[in-house]
Scaffold this active site. Structure first.
Site, PDB file in Angstrom:
ATOM      1  N   LYS A  84    -114.560  -7.252  11.352  1.00 32.48           N
ATOM      2  CA  LYS A  84    -114.795  -6.321  10.247  1.00 32.48           C
ATOM      3  C   LYS A  84    -115.114  -7.021   8.927  1.00 32.48           C
ATOM      4  CE  LYS A  84    -114.905  -3.070  11.664  1.00 32.48           C
ATOM      5  NZ  LYS A  84    -115.992  -2.589  12.566  1.00 32.48           N
ATOM      6  N   HIS A  91    -113.628 -13.249  19.709  1.00 30.94           N
ATOM      7  CA  HIS A  91    -113.321 -13.509  18.296  1.00 30.94           C
ATOM      8  C   HIS A  91    -112.409 -14.733  18.148  1.00 30.94           C
ATOM      9  CE1 HIS A  91    -115.256 -10.112  16.306  1.00 30.94           C
ATOM     10  NE2 HIS A  91    -114.848  -9.339  17.304  1.00 30.94           N
TER      11      HIS A  91
END
Length: 430
Positions: A115, A170
């Site tokens: 994000k 990630h």
């Protein structure tokens, strides 16, 4: 009698008048060799007097300098306003230049924090850079083949959209730095393996906006539960890293519930993913006291961020593009777009909730303040460096132009003197 006399006298008078007219135009202005040479036309244009000519040349030079000063003033006005720096950085920390050899052994490694606009930036890397050999992206597939020019199947980019999640979903700084070299070597034959130069890059975002965006993403069903979180050769145990929910996901979670989970990985995510977790015992919270752990994590994240080849900020898309292009000497095809309306911006929260989020992310708040100051100082330094380079270039062009004019005027005078002397010699012969 008078009429015959007039007819006889008229032809000689006309002939004499004609001779006088011809003599006036053909004869030299003064007899003999004492006639002074007339000034050339170029000297006449600049004033025949050398003093006047020098005055005109000085005036022309002054006008050129004034014009140059006006251009420099306009360029200086276009520079960003001088930044009131909060953190002192050395010149080497502000001037980021990478001699990125795409044909050689250099690799860009993109550390993608959730994000922070990393998906958009990752697509820019594989689809929007002007390359000798563009990345090959098949329709309907996320991954693209970013091979080096010249037919080499080796890749110059390690990212989600080129190599996939080769080091885990990630993967953070701790995972990437221990995994990437081995992952890159595993894709080549042993005889072709060679030492590479890895250039790490990442994106950061305002902590409150990033936190709200992650909450909305988790609320829609995202979990990232397949992330490995490898540190010192192992993943954390369930006791070291408990989950905040039961079941497959945390769909429909409220913001209050999201904030109430004390071991929520959304808290201070940017610091955790940029720090060297092995310095604090990885995910073992009993390894040291909390205050010491936080201090080490924050300092490690700052150092790693500062030493990265490049980092950008989601809130400054055009500046991010500019600094990336300056750092790697690569150009994007299309300009970046700044999206000010996001899911996080549409969340209406009160000041008390914002303060609570900042408290939960107090390490990220400090890191972002540091990163923002470093980012803007780098941008300002690059702009000033570019301005100085252009100013020196303009001055050199002006100097060359003045020298060219200075060499051109004597040649014009010499040519006109030759024409004048040739004309006088012809008249003397006549």
């Amino acid at each position: 009698m008078d009429e015959r006399f007039n007819r006889w006298l008229l032809p000689p008078l006309l002939a004499l008048l004609f001779l006088l007219i011809v003599y006036q135009y053909v004869s030299p202005a003064c007899p003999g060799a004492a006639c002074p040479r007339r000034p050339p036309a170029s000297a006449a244009r600049r004033g025949g007097d050398p003093a006047e000519r020098e005055e005109e040349e000085a005036a022309a030079a002054g006008a050129a300098e004034e014009e140059e000063e006006e251009v420099e003033a306009a360029a200086a006005a276009a520079l960003p306003p001088r930044l009131a720096a909060k953190f002192p950085f050395a010149r080497g920390e502000l001037c980021r230049r990478v001699r990125f050899d795409m044909r050689g052994r250099d690799v860009i490694v993109f550390l993608h924090i959730q994000k922070t606009g990393g998906t958009t930036f990752g697509r820019h890397l594989v689809r929007n850079i002007r390359l000798e050999q563009p990345c090959y992206c098949r329709a309907g597939q996320k991954k693209c083949a970013c091979h080096r020019p010249g037919g080499d199947k080796d890749t110059w980019l390690f990212s989600r959209f080129s190599t996939g999640w080769s080091c885990g979903l990630h993967a953070d700084w701790t995972e990437l730095t221990s995994c990437v070299p081995a992952a890159m070597d595993s894709k080549r034959q042993i005889r072709l393996r060679q030492k590479r130069n890895f250039y790490y890059i990442t994106m950061l975002r305002d902590p409150v906006s990033r936190y709200l965006s992650e909450w909305k993403h988790v609320q829609r069903g995202a979990t990232w539960k397949t992330s490995l979180h490898m540190c010192d050769g192992r993943s954390p145990t369930p006791d070291e890293l408990p989950t905040c929910y039961e079941g497959d996901d945390w769909s429909g979670v409220s913001l209050q519930e999201f904030m109430d989970c004390s071991y929520n990985l959304a808290n201070n995510r940017q610091v955790r993913m940029l720090a060297d977790l092995s310095l604090v015992g990885c995910y073992n919270l009993t390894f040291m006291n909390e205050s010491e752990r936080n201090m080490i994590l924050l300092q490690s994240a700052k150092n790693n961020l500062k030493n990265m080849a490049f980092f950008g900020l989601t809130e400054f898309q055009r500046k991010t593009q500019y600094l990336f292009e300056r750092t790697f000497n690569l150009k994007f095809i299309s300009p970046f777009t700044q999206f000010n309306v996001t899911r996080a911006s549409n969340v209406d929260i009160g000041e008390d909730v914002r303060q609570r989020i900042e408290e939960l992310n107090f390490l990220d708040v400090q890191l972002y303040e540091y990163a923002r100051d470093l980012f803007l100082q780098r941008f300002q330094y690059s702009k000033q460096e570019e301005h100085q380079k252009n100013r020196l270039k303009r001055r050199e062009e002006q100097r060359l132009l003045r020298e060219q004019r200075a060499h051109q005027w004597p040649r014009e005078e010499a040519a006109e003197v030759a024409v004048t002397e040739d004309y006088n010699s012809q008249v003397a012969r006549w």
